[in-house]
Design an enzyme around this catalytic site. Structure first.
Site, PDB file in Angstrom:
ATOM      1  N   SER A 150      20.266 -29.221  -6.780  1.00 19.74           N
ATOM      2  CA  SER A 150      19.928 -29.844  -5.497  1.00 19.74           C
ATOM      3  C   SER A 150      19.048 -31.080  -5.712  1.00 19.74           C
ATOM      4  CB  SER A 150      19.272 -28.785  -4.599  1.00 19.74           C
ATOM      5  OG  SER A 150      19.266 -29.221  -3.278  1.00 19.74           O
ATOM      6  N   ASP A 226      28.110 -24.037   0.928  1.00 20.20           N
ATOM      7  CA  ASP A 226      26.725 -24.515   0.854  1.00 20.20           C
ATOM      8  C   ASP A 226      26.358 -25.158   2.190  1.00 20.20           C
ATOM      9  OD1 ASP A 226      24.474 -26.181   0.352  1.00 20.20           O
ATOM     10  OD2 ASP A 226      24.965 -26.226  -1.776  1.00 20.20           O
ATOM     11  N   HIS A 259      24.215 -22.185  -1.505  1.00 21.52           N
ATOM     12  CA  HIS A 259      23.275 -23.065  -2.216  1.00 21.52           C
ATOM     13  C   HIS A 259      22.300 -22.287  -3.115  1.00 21.52           C
ATOM     14  CE1 HIS A 259      21.563 -27.079  -2.571  1.00 21.52           C
ATOM     15  NE2 HIS A 259      20.340 -26.627  -2.318  1.00 21.52           N
TER      16      HIS A 259
HETATM   17  N1  LIG Z   1      13.611 -23.932   2.754  1.00 23.42           N
HETATM   18  C1  LIG Z   1      14.787 -24.715   2.979  1.00 23.42           C
HETATM   19  C2  LIG Z   1      15.804 -24.493   1.912  1.00 23.42           C
HETATM   20  C3  LIG Z   1      15.260 -24.822   0.576  1.00 23.42           C
HETATM   21  C4  LIG Z   1      16.225 -24.467  -0.514  1.00 23.42           C
HETATM   22  O1  LIG Z   1      17.357 -24.016  -0.288  1.00 23.42           O
HETATM   23  N2  LIG Z   1      15.749 -24.674  -1.690  1.00 23.42           N
HETATM   24  C5  LIG Z   1      16.585 -24.448  -2.837  1.00 23.42           C
HETATM   25  C6  LIG Z   1      16.623 -25.744  -3.616  1.00 23.42           C
HETATM   26  S1  LIG Z   1      17.119 -27.116  -2.584  1.00 23.42           S
HETATM   27  C7  LIG Z   1      15.990 -23.379  -3.721  1.00 23.42           C
HETATM   28  O2  LIG Z   1      16.313 -23.316  -4.885  1.00 23.42           O
HETATM   29  N3  LIG Z   1      15.107 -22.546  -3.182  1.00 23.42           N
HETATM   30  C8  LIG Z   1      14.356 -21.584  -3.948  1.00 23.42           C
HETATM   31  C9  LIG Z   1      15.082 -20.355  -4.406  1.00 23.42           C
HETATM   32  O3  LIG Z   1      16.177 -20.060  -3.905  1.00 23.42           O
HETATM   33  O4  LIG Z   1      14.535 -19.661  -5.308  1.00 23.42           O
HETATM   34  C10 LIG Z   1      15.383 -24.372   4.292  1.00 23.42           C
HETATM   35  O5  LIG Z   1      14.972 -23.387   4.866  1.00 23.42           O
HETATM   36  O6  LIG Z   1      16.278 -25.107   4.769  1.00 23.42           O
END
Ligand SMILES: N[C@@H](CCC(=O)N[C@@H](CS)C(=O)NCC(=O)O)C(=O)O
Length: 282
Positions: A150, A226, A259
């Site tokens: 991402s 995603d 995602h």
């Molecule tokens: N918090 C955001 C999404 C954030 C998100 O999806 N982050 C991804 C990277 S872009 C991630 O790897 N999150 C941490 C995880 O899954 O451990 C939302 O609610 O829209």
């Protein structure tokens, strides 16, 4: 001082070690933590390194704990280093107010605009200061590859495109391909870089490809389920830029995958093998 490392944890894993260290970063002007996986082969001599850049809201631990990369990395003999995603311990105005800007959202660029420019130099940190530190303290060779997810996929592509020839290979999971043309990127770039959009292109994978910066092949996995696909990630923009410039792109659209780190865990072995082919090529 950059040469002082403090070990925070060490866990045996697939015959190697997962360790976390804190250190003072001169580049970022704050205390930082990174994670490293050392495969069993370090006992015989230096091993190549895969840099992993994580996405929004992550720190150095998400990939180490959720991607399940250590088993294959141990088989292949590759070290993996996971930096954090932004400077930490600072308290700039609005820095902690949203998930897509400020802490946890450094976008792997060098900020030019105050107050961000004092700390937010993640590009220099992940391409210069941290590699020098890792080479000083661990048995790793000069061979390196880079990948990420991402915002970190954007970071991996941009690091490799800005320094052609440096990384043996580059890959990404669900990267933000064209940050100058999506809400996450526009918010981050306007705050970190300022309103002059002509200065944004040097931090945008599609723009760097269109400018002919590198012809290195790219491996990209993208889940078709995603949530961020159409609004933020835009793999079609990357496909078009690569096509126009003759950059070999293997874009794998994975039906039903979202995602999350479940998606990354599913395909990480393919990426590790891809990097091993390049890291160990003579
Ligand atoms: N918090 C955001 C999404 C954030 C998100 O999806 N982050 C991804 C990277 S872009 C991630 O790897 N999150 C941490 C995880 O899954 O451990 C939302 O609610 O829209």
């Amino acid at each position: 001082m950059t040469d002082k490392l403090e070990q925070k944890s060490a866990n045996r894993c697939h015959g190697g070690w997962v360790k976390r260290f804190s250190h003072y970063s001169n580049t970022l002007d704050c205390e930082m933590v990174f994670g490293i996986f050392l495969p069993p082969q370090v006992e015989q001599g230096p091993v190549p390194v895969l840099w992993w850049l994580s996405g929004l809201t992550c720190n150095d631990e998400n990939f180490m704990q959720k991607a399940g990369a250590q088993k294959m990395a141990a088989e292949l003999g590759i070290a993996i280093v996971c930096p954090d995603t932004s400077p930490r311990g600072t308290d700039l105005p609005g820095e902690h107010d949203s998930f897509d800007f400020g802490s946890g959202a450094g976008f792997y660029l060098n900020a030019r605009r105050a107050p961000w420019s004092q700390h937010y130099k993640m590009y220099d940190y992940v391409t210069e200061e941290l590699p020098a530190l890792v080479r000083e303290h661990f048995p790793v060779s000069e061979r390196e590859a880079i990948s990420g997810h991402s915002m970190g996929g954007h970071g991996a592509l941009v690091c490799a495109l800005r320094q052609p020839g440096r990384y043996a290979s580059v890959s990404a999971f669900a990267p933000v391909t064209n940050p100058v043309d999506c809400p996450w990127g526009e918010k981050a770039f306007s705050n970190y870089l300022g309103d002059d959009r002509s200065e944004w292109a040097e931090w945008d994978a599609c723009e760097l490809i269109l400018a002919g910066k590198s012809k290195q092949g790219l491996l990209v996995d993208q889940g078709e389920a995603d949530n961020f696909l159409d609004e933020q990630l835009k793999p079609g923009h990357l496909e078009k830029a690569c096509h126009l410039q003759g950059v070999p792109l293997e874009l794998r659209r994975q039906p039903g995958y979202d995602h999350s780190y479940f998606f990354i865990a599913t395909f990480i072995d393919d990426h590790l093998k891809y990097h091993a082919e390049h890291l160990f090529a003579s």
